[in-house]
Design a protein around this motif. Structure first.
Motif, short mmCIF file in Angstrom:
data_model
loop_
_atom_site.label_atom_id
_atom_site.label_comp_id
_atom_site.label_asym_id
_atom_site.label_seq_id
_atom_site.Cartn_x
_atom_site.Cartn_y
_atom_site.Cartn_z
N LEU A 173 22.38 -31.50 -25.49
CA LEU A 173 24.17 -30.85 -25.47
C LEU A 173 24.80 -30.04 -24.36
O LEU A 173 23.88 -29.15 -23.57
N THR A 174 25.78 -30.77 -23.54
CA THR A 174 26.40 -29.62 -22.44
C THR A 174 26.98 -28.61 -23.08
O THR A 174 28.02 -28.74 -23.75
N THR A 175 27.25 -27.49 -22.05
CA THR A 175 27.94 -26.25 -23.19
C THR A 175 28.66 -25.58 -21.74
O THR A 175 28.19 -24.75 -20.48
N PRO A 176 29.65 -26.08 -21.24
CA PRO A 176 30.40 -25.65 -20.15
C PRO A 176 31.17 -24.72 -20.13
O PRO A 176 30.60 -24.08 -21.54
N CYS A 179 33.35 -23.01 -23.49
CA CYS A 179 32.75 -24.09 -24.24
C CYS A 179 33.22 -23.77 -25.79
O CYS A 179 31.95 -22.60 -25.89
N ARG A 180 33.49 -23.83 -26.75
CA ARG A 180 33.70 -23.26 -27.87
C ARG A 180 33.11 -24.91 -29.41
O ARG A 180 33.84 -25.60 -29.03
N SER A 181 32.36 -24.38 -29.64
CA SER A 181 32.14 -24.50 -30.90
C SER A 181 32.06 -23.62 -32.68
O SER A 181 32.31 -22.96 -32.55
N HIS A 199 33.33 -29.19 -31.08
CA HIS A 199 32.41 -28.25 -29.88
C HIS A 199 32.98 -28.54 -28.28
O HIS A 199 33.94 -29.81 -28.96
N GLY A 200 33.10 -28.59 -27.62
CA GLY A 200 33.71 -28.87 -26.42
C GLY A 200 35.26 -27.53 -26.18
O GLY A 200 35.10 -26.80 -26.90
N ALA A 201 35.94 -28.32 -25.29
CA ALA A 201 37.16 -27.24 -25.15
C ALA A 201 38.19 -27.72 -25.85
O ALA A 201 38.81 -28.12 -25.66
N PHE A 202 37.78 -27.06 -26.86
CA PHE A 202 39.00 -27.62 -28.53
C PHE A 202 40.05 -26.53 -28.33
O PHE A 202 39.58 -24.99 -28.35
#
Length: 207
Positions: A173-176, A179-181, A199-202
Motif C-alpha cells: 500500500l502506498t501512502t503519500p 493521503c486519505r483512506s 484510498h488515495g487523494a480523494f
C-alpha cells in the motif's frame, strides 16, 4: 450488541520540515508545504463528530486546528505514533540504501522478520496500532471520525480491514503525504464488518 455504522477517515500528515526521510519517532513539525497539503486535502463537505490524532507534532498541530475549526472533541492517542525505524531514522531512503541496502530490501520484502537495526519490531507496532483501532471503534461507535496519523499506521489499519498478511502490509500500500483512506465499520448481532471505501487523494465522500 447494538447495531451501528461508524465511518473513519484516516489522513496521513503532510511533508514535515526536513523533507522525506525515515522519520519514525523523529518528531519534526510540518513544513509550510506540509500544512498546505493537509489543508488542500480537506473540503467544505467534510463532516466529523470527533478527531483522533497521533501526538507527534506533524499530526497533532493540524488536528488541533481542525478540531478548533469544527468545534469537535480532539483525542490524542500515544499508540498512534509512527513505527520507530531505529538506526535509519533521520536518513533518506537513498542514504539507507547506500549504506544498508540489503537489509532495507529485506525489510520491505518481509518486515516481520527483518526489523531495522535498533528499530521497533513490526509485530509490536501492529499490536499497538490495532489495539488503538479497535478501541476507537468502540469508543466512538456510530460517529464520523477523522484520524490524523502516519503512513505506517494507515498500512496497519488497512491490513487489518482487508486481511492483508503483515509480511506484505508495508509494500502492498502506498501512502503519500496527506493521503486519505475511508473505512466503514458496521456492527450488528451478526458481528463486526470492516470495509475499505476509498484510498488515495480523494475528495470528501458522504457516508
Amino acid at each position: 450488541m447494538a447495531d451501528s455504522t461508524t465511518v473513519f477517515d484516516l489522513i496521513r500528515h503532510g511533508e514535515p520540515e526536513g523533507g522525506p526521510m525515515y522519520r519514525g519517532s523523529k518528531d519534526d513539525p510540518l513544513s509550510d508545504a506540509g500544512w498546505q497539503q493537509m489543508r488542500d486535502a480537506i473540503t467544505e463537505a467534510d463532516r466529523w463528530d470527533a478527531i483522533v490524532t497521533s501526538p507527534m507534532l506533524r499530526c497533532v498541530h493540524f488536528a488541533r486546528e481542525l478540531a478548533d475549526r469544527y468545534q469537535i472533541p480532539l483525542h490524542s492517542d500515544e499508540r498512534l505514533r509512527e513505527i520507530n525505524f531505529g538506526d535509519w531514522e533521520g536518513r533518506t531512503a537513498d542514504e539507507v540504501m547506500a549504506s544498508d541496502g540489503e537489509r532495507l530490501s529485506r525489510f520491505w520484502a518481509d518486515p516481520v522478520n527483518n526489523t531495522p537495526p535498533g528499530g521497533e519490531p513490526v509485530t509490536d507496532f501492529n499490536k499497538r496500532i490495532i489495539g488503538s483501532w479497535h478501541h476507537w471503534q468502540q469508543e466512538l461507535a456510530s460517529q464520523n471520525v477523522l484520524i490524523v496519523c502516519h503512513g505506517g499506521v494507515i498500512r496497519m489499519v488497512v491490513a487489518d480491514v482487508m486481511n492483508i498478511p503483515l509480511e506484505h502490509a508495508f509494500s502492498g500500500l502506498t501512502t503519500p503525504y496527506a493521503c486519505r483512506s475511508r473505512i466503514q465499520v458496521d456492527t450488528s448481532g451478526y458481528g463486526r464488518f470492516q470495509s475499505l471505501v476509498a484510498h488515495g487523494a480523494f475528495k470528501a465522500l458522504h457516508p
